[in-house]
Design a protein around this motif. Structure first.
Motif, PDB file in Angstrom:
ATOM      1  N   ARG A  66      15.178 -46.496 -31.522  1.00 20.33           N
ATOM      2  CA  ARG A  66      16.589 -46.566 -31.117  1.00 20.33           C
ATOM      3  C   ARG A  66      17.438 -47.262 -32.178  1.00 20.33           C
ATOM      4  N   VAL A  67      16.904 -48.316 -32.760  1.00 20.74           N
ATOM      5  CA  VAL A  67      17.666 -49.091 -33.734  1.00 20.74           C
ATOM      6  C   VAL A  67      17.597 -48.481 -35.143  1.00 20.74           C
ATOM      7  N   PHE A  68      16.397 -48.099 -35.581  1.00 16.70           N
ATOM      8  CA  PHE A  68      16.203 -47.683 -36.968  1.00 16.70           C
ATOM      9  C   PHE A  68      16.020 -46.178 -37.168  1.00 16.70           C
ATOM     10  N   ARG A  69      15.905 -45.418 -36.094  1.00 10.51           N
ATOM     11  CA  ARG A  69      15.648 -43.977 -36.184  1.00 10.51           C
ATOM     12  C   ARG A  69      14.473 -43.690 -37.111  1.00 10.51           C
ATOM     13  N   LEU A  70      13.323 -44.164 -36.731  1.00 14.42           N
ATOM     14  CA  LEU A  70      12.107 -43.944 -37.508  1.00 14.42           C
ATOM     15  C   LEU A  70      11.835 -42.457 -37.694  1.00 14.42           C
ATOM     16  N   SER A  71      12.243 -41.651 -36.746  1.00 12.48           N
ATOM     17  CA  SER A  71      12.000 -40.207 -36.807  1.00 12.48           C
ATOM     18  C   SER A  71      12.883 -39.498 -37.828  1.00 12.48           C
ATOM     19  N   ARG A 135       9.787 -49.363 -43.578  1.00 12.98           N
ATOM     20  CA  ARG A 135      10.402 -49.647 -44.874  1.00 12.98           C
ATOM     21  C   ARG A 135      11.477 -48.622 -45.215  1.00 12.98           C
ATOM     22  N   SER A 136      11.187 -47.342 -45.002  1.00 16.92           N
ATOM     23  CA  SER A 136      12.190 -46.323 -45.318  1.00 16.92           C
ATOM     24  C   SER A 136      13.396 -46.432 -44.393  1.00 16.92           C
ATOM     25  N   ALA A 137      13.172 -46.815 -43.130  1.00 13.56           N
ATOM     26  CA  ALA A 137      14.284 -46.990 -42.198  1.00 13.56           C
ATOM     27  C   ALA A 137      15.163 -48.167 -42.603  1.00 13.56           C
ATOM     28  N   ILE A 138      14.550 -49.254 -43.030  1.00 18.53           N
ATOM     29  CA  ILE A 138      15.313 -50.430 -43.452  1.00 18.53           C
ATOM     30  C   ILE A 138      16.125 -50.112 -44.705  1.00 18.53           C
ATOM     31  N   ARG A 139      15.557 -49.335 -45.593  1.00 19.91           N
ATOM     32  CA  ARG A 139      16.279 -48.965 -46.815  1.00 19.91           C
ATOM     33  C   ARG A 139      17.492 -48.087 -46.523  1.00 19.91           C
ATOM     34  N   ARG A 140      17.472 -47.351 -45.412  1.00 21.56           N
ATOM     35  CA  ARG A 140      18.610 -46.510 -45.051  1.00 21.56           C
ATOM     36  C   ARG A 140      19.777 -47.309 -44.515  1.00 21.56           C
ATOM     37  N   VAL A 141      19.517 -48.511 -44.001  1.00 18.45           N
ATOM     38  CA  VAL A 141      20.575 -49.346 -43.436  1.00 18.45           C
ATOM     39  C   VAL A 141      21.354 -49.975 -44.584  1.00 18.45           C
ATOM     40  N   PRO A 142      22.701 -49.900 -44.548  1.00 15.95           N
ATOM     41  CA  PRO A 142      23.498 -50.525 -45.608  1.00 15.95           C
ATOM     42  C   PRO A 142      23.229 -52.025 -45.718  1.00 15.95           C
ATOM     43  N   ALA A 143      23.409 -52.547 -46.918  1.00 12.28           N
ATOM     44  CA  ALA A 143      23.093 -53.950 -47.191  1.00 12.28           C
ATOM     45  C   ALA A 143      23.888 -54.909 -46.322  1.00 12.28           C
ATOM     46  N   ASP A 144      25.132 -54.543 -45.964  1.00 15.88           N
ATOM     47  CA  ASP A 144      25.943 -55.450 -45.151  1.00 15.88           C
ATOM     48  C   ASP A 144      25.582 -55.380 -43.670  1.00 15.88           C
ATOM     49  N   GLY A 145      24.648 -54.491 -43.317  1.00 21.16           N
ATOM     50  CA  GLY A 145      24.200 -54.389 -41.940  1.00 21.16           C
ATOM     51  C   GLY A 145      25.149 -53.625 -41.037  1.00 21.16           C
ATOM     52  N   ALA A 146      26.175 -53.031 -41.591  1.00 19.26           N
ATOM     53  CA  ALA A 146      27.187 -52.318 -40.801  1.00 19.26           C
ATOM     54  C   ALA A 146      26.798 -50.861 -40.606  1.00 19.26           C
TER      55      ALA A 146
END
Length: 155
Positions: A66-71, A135-146
């Motif tokens: 739900r949060v990171f869209r691992l899929s 790791r790939s999901a976290i890399r997709r999230v912008p650095a500012d967390g927005a």
């Protein structure tokens, strides 16, 4: 995968049911066969393994999806699911087989331990793939967390 949240929810539900059923089987089968209550068997471990490796992780994965869209990485997500389900099925199945043989007083084959080891290897590989997914999901999230697309605004 069309509906990953649905798949994760159903997986948690099924593993929860299997965990409860295996606990019931352990209790009734050992009682019916006169196996001592303090006797050691792997049959009881299937119950805890199905809860701790099946039910609870899939509930946690629901939140991560739900949060990171691992899929969003469908190939890795598919590999993870296949490896993880296979690992749980093999591991829990061999616990039930070995425990049942113990209760019945039948000598167990070393092959059962070897097959259970393959289940653990599959689980280990799945966990490695899961870390690549995260790791790939976290890399997709912008650095500012927005990342407004990952989690919809609450009403």
């Amino acid at each position: 995968m069309r509906k990953p949240l649905h798949h994760l929810f159903v997986s948690a539900f099924v593993y929860g049911g299997l965990a409860l059923a295996s606990g019931l089987f352990f209790r009734e089968f050992t009682k019916a066969n006169g196996f001592p209550e303090d006797g050691v068997t792997q049959l009881g471990l299937a119950h805890t393994h199905l809860f701790s490796l099946g039910f609870f992780p899939f509930l946690i994965l629901l939140g991560l999806e739900r949060v990171f869209r691992l899929s969003a990485a469908p190939r890795l997500f598919g590999w993870f699911l296949w490896l993880y389900h296979a690992g749980i099925a093999i591991t829990a199945g061999m616990l039930i087989v070995h425990g049942t043989l113990t209760v019945l007083g039948i000598a167990s084959s070393p092959m059962i331990s070897g097959i259970a080891g393959l289940g653990h290897i599959a689980l280990t590989a799945a966990i490695v793939v899961l870390f690549f997914l995260i790791r790939s999901a976290i890399r997709r999230v912008p650095a500012d967390g927005a990342d407004t697309a990952a989690a919809p605004a609450l009403p």
